[in-house]
Design a protein around this motif. Structure first.
Motif, mmCIF file in Angstrom:
data_model
loop_
_atom_site.group_PDB
_atom_site.id
_atom_site.type_symbol
_atom_site.label_atom_id
_atom_site.label_comp_id
_atom_site.label_asym_id
_atom_site.label_seq_id
_atom_site.Cartn_x
_atom_site.Cartn_y
_atom_site.Cartn_z
ATOM 1 N N SER A 382 4.685 -36.975 -18.255
ATOM 2 C CA SER A 382 4.553 -38.434 -18.291
ATOM 3 C C SER A 382 4.230 -38.858 -19.721
ATOM 4 C CB SER A 382 3.443 -38.897 -17.346
ATOM 5 O OG SER A 382 3.140 -40.269 -17.557
ATOM 6 N N THR A 384 2.328 -41.034 -20.606
ATOM 7 C CA THR A 384 0.926 -41.439 -20.742
ATOM 8 C C THR A 384 -0.007 -40.253 -20.940
ATOM 9 O OG1 THR A 384 0.577 -41.370 -18.353
ATOM 10 C CG2 THR A 384 1.311 -43.459 -19.295
ATOM 11 N N TYR A 479 -5.174 -38.752 -19.728
ATOM 12 C CA TYR A 479 -4.015 -39.637 -19.859
ATOM 13 C C TYR A 479 -4.485 -41.067 -20.096
ATOM 14 C CZ TYR A 479 -4.966 -40.543 -14.873
ATOM 15 O OH TYR A 479 -5.557 -40.857 -13.682
ATOM 16 N N ALA A 480 -3.516 -41.869 -20.619
ATOM 17 C CA ALA A 480 -3.823 -43.255 -20.938
ATOM 18 C C ALA A 480 -4.040 -44.045 -19.667
ATOM 19 C CB ALA A 480 -2.674 -43.865 -21.756
ATOM 20 N N SER A 484 1.056 -45.974 -16.078
ATOM 21 C CA SER A 484 1.488 -44.590 -15.894
ATOM 22 C C SER A 484 2.763 -44.283 -16.651
ATOM 23 C CB SER A 484 1.703 -44.298 -14.403
ATOM 24 O OG SER A 484 2.676 -45.188 -13.862
ATOM 25 N N THR A 485 3.522 -45.271 -17.050
ATOM 26 C CA THR A 485 4.751 -45.057 -17.825
ATOM 27 C C THR A 485 4.870 -46.156 -18.865
ATOM 28 O OG1 THR A 485 6.109 -46.393 -16.363
ATOM 29 C CG2 THR A 485 5.905 -44.050 -15.814
ATOM 30 N N PHE A 486 5.754 -45.919 -19.834
ATOM 31 C CA PHE A 486 5.987 -46.954 -20.828
ATOM 32 C C PHE A 486 6.597 -48.200 -20.187
ATOM 33 C CE2 PHE A 486 4.631 -45.468 -24.731
ATOM 34 C CZ PHE A 486 4.926 -44.132 -24.893
ATOM 35 N N ALA A 489 3.944 -50.178 -18.848
ATOM 36 C CA ALA A 489 3.229 -50.846 -19.943
ATOM 37 C C ALA A 489 3.967 -52.102 -20.377
ATOM 38 C CB ALA A 489 3.074 -49.896 -21.121
ATOM 39 N N LEU A 511 -2.281 -48.536 -26.015
ATOM 40 C CA LEU A 511 -1.574 -47.425 -25.378
ATOM 41 C C LEU A 511 -0.929 -46.528 -26.429
ATOM 42 C CD1 LEU A 511 -0.503 -46.060 -22.823
ATOM 43 C CD2 LEU A 511 1.465 -47.613 -22.909
ATOM 44 N N LEU A 515 -1.629 -42.562 -27.071
ATOM 45 C CA LEU A 515 -0.574 -41.551 -27.008
ATOM 46 C C LEU A 515 -0.335 -40.901 -28.368
ATOM 47 C CD1 LEU A 515 1.964 -43.430 -24.727
ATOM 48 C CD2 LEU A 515 0.244 -41.757 -24.089
#
Length: 518
Positions: A382, A384, A479-480, A484-486, A489, A511, A515
């Motif tokens: 992932s 993140t 994880y960020a 959960s995904t760009f 975001a 974020l 990352l």
């Protein structure tokens, strides 16, 4: 060498039973879980800011302490300066008084010297007149002697002529003898006058020379006294100026001393207030830490409900990979590649010259070989995911992602703290809870210490690792927490949720920093 507490022996707990719930209940629980997760993030963020403020306040308290001490030193120094200025003012006043007395005495001395010069000059003139008169007397005495000599000769001739004349010149003879006796007396008187005048004239001449020398000396003394008097007058004038300036300094010092005293008192009051704020912030930090632990417990409970949330895929992957690590360790143990004593080695040997301190154990190399590929795969799982690492039950992080396992740079502990995170102990509350938790998984929100006062807001999903029925440690995944995904975001950024005008940076920037911590 670091020793741990005794190893924990326990079998892996069974996964919680997932109960059947309605779709509406599932949506509500999912929303509640998301809200709890966001609350946990807000609590951690608030704790981060409060701790940052507390750190700044602590720094300010130290600065206030230094400033207070400096103010006290300034006050004491200025008080000493004021005392010195007062003493200097007294000294200059005394000096001016003494200069005035010296000037008066010098004026009196100059008057006496002038009188002496006038007296010497008058005496010298009188001596010169006396010398002239005595020389005149000497000349008269000499002339008288000459007349007496001639009279004596004349009387002698008259006596001779009277003797020739016979008895008829007896009276003339008597007169001639009388004249001769008178001439002899005149000669004796002239000789006596000359013998008396000569040394007297010599003494008068010598006295006249001495008087002239005394007059010249007195005139030189008067000139010297004039110079000294002028110097004293100039010193007196300068002393008066100095007296005014010293008095001004003393007055200014007294004013400064009063103001410094007020400033020092105000600074002490301000210091007390800042120190009180520091205590309040420390208490608030402790309360937030406790609230953060309670929030993490709620996050953990919400994750155990069995309803899928944004954290579920990552949590499931962590649990799956923890099982894989267990299987690899069990196979190696069965094949004799590693012993149980090696796997549970607690003899942590320090690596010389490392800062932060790194350690090695007998199982470090084996774990590095066994789990490195799984840890690297997490970075591709992932966008993140920030890191994946394996820790033993004492918080010893034996194996990390390769990008966080770089060789340390001597003399640069800040860089090493961010880039050399393997073979180190992480015994902060989040790290030790992850290492020692025996739940199927543990979900926490925390601040990742990157060294140099830098922290990253993160979520930590961990799952325990068991070997031969014994709790060995855990697999940790950081994880960020924002999405959960760009794509998620971007959706957050495109949402209609208004942004706070006081927020210093966008969620996407936060974020990106999570990352890309470098």
């Amino acid at each position: 060498m670091v020793r741990s507490r005794h190893r924990h022996s326990s079998s892996r707990p069974a996964s919680p039973e997932v109960k059947e719930i309605t779709t509406a209940q599932a949506a509500t629980i999912e929303q509640m879980a998301d809200e709890i997760g966001e609350t946990g993030l807000l609590v951690v963020e608030a704790a981060t800011k409060v701790e940052s403020i507390a750190t700044n306040i602590t720094t300010q308290v130290d600065l206030f302490k230094e400033l207070t001490l400096a103010a006290r030193d300034l006050r004491d120094g200025n008080r000493s300066l004021a005392d010195d200025a007062e003493a200097a003012a007294d000294a200059t006043q005394k000096m001016n008084l003494e200069l005035e007395q010296s000037s008066n005495e010098m004026a009196a001395s100059l008057s006496e010297v002038n009188y002496m010069i006038q007296w010497v000059a008058s005496t010298s003139t009188q001596l010169e007149t006396l010398q002239q008169e005595m020389e005149d007397v000497g000349r008269i005495a000499h002339h008288l002697d000459s007349i007496a000599q001639q009279t004596h000769v004349l009387a002698l001739n008259a006596h001779i002529e009277a003797a020739r004349a016979g008895t008829g010149a007896t009276g003339f003879t008597v007169i001639a003898n009388a004249i001769r006796d008178l001439a002899d007396q005149a000669i004796d008187a002239a000789a006596s006058i000359s013998s008396t005048l000569d040394p007297l004239i010599e003494s008068v001449n010598e006295l006249g020379g001495t008087t002239k020398g005394a007059r010249r000396g007195a005139e030189r003394a008067r000139n010297a006294i004039d110079i000294v008097a002028t110097s004293i007058k100039r010193s007196q004038e300068e002393g008066q100026v100095l007296d005014h300036r010293v008095e001004a300094i003393a007055t200014f010092s007294r004013t400064i001393n009063e103001k410094v005293g007020l400033f020092s008192n105000s600074l002490l009051s301000l210091f007390d207030g800042v120190e009180h704020s520091e205590n309040d912030l420390n208490a608030a930090t402790a309360s937030l830490e406790h609230l953060m632990q309670r929030t993490n417990s709620l996050v953990q409970l919400s994750a155990k409900v069995g309803v899928a949330t944004s954290d579920t895929p990552l949590v499931m992957e962590v649990v799956r990979c923890a099982h894989i690590i267990e299987e690899r360790m069990e196979r190696a143990l069965a094949a004799g590649e590693v012993s149980i004593e090696t796997l549970f080695d607690e003899e942590y040997e320090e690596v010389p010259g490392t800062n932060p301190q790194q350690h090695l154990t007998r199982f470090t190399a084996f774990v590095d070989r066994s789990v490195q590929d799984l840890l690297e795969a997490f970075l591709d799982y992932s966008p993140t995911v920030v890191f994946a690492a394996v820790v033993d039950r004492n918080g010893y992080l034996s194996t990390h992602n390769l990008k966080y396992s770089l060789p340390p740079t001597p003399g640069d502990p800040v860089w090493n703290a961010a880039h050399c995170r393997n073979h180190r102990f992480f015994t902060d509350p989040t790290g030790i809870h992850a290492a020692r938790s025996r739940d199927e998984f543990l979900l926490q929100t925390y601040r990742r210490d990157m060294g140099g006062g830098n922290f990253l807001l993160m979520k930590d999903a961990s799952a325990p690792i068991y070997v031969a029925g014994l709790h060995w440690g855990a697999l940790r995944l950081g994880y960020a927490p924002l999405a959960s995904t760009f794509e998620e975001a971007r959706q957050v950024q495109r949402s209609e949720r208004p942004s706070s005008p006081n927020k210093p940076r966008s969620e996407r920037r936060e974020l990106d920093e999570l990352l890309s911590p470098w």
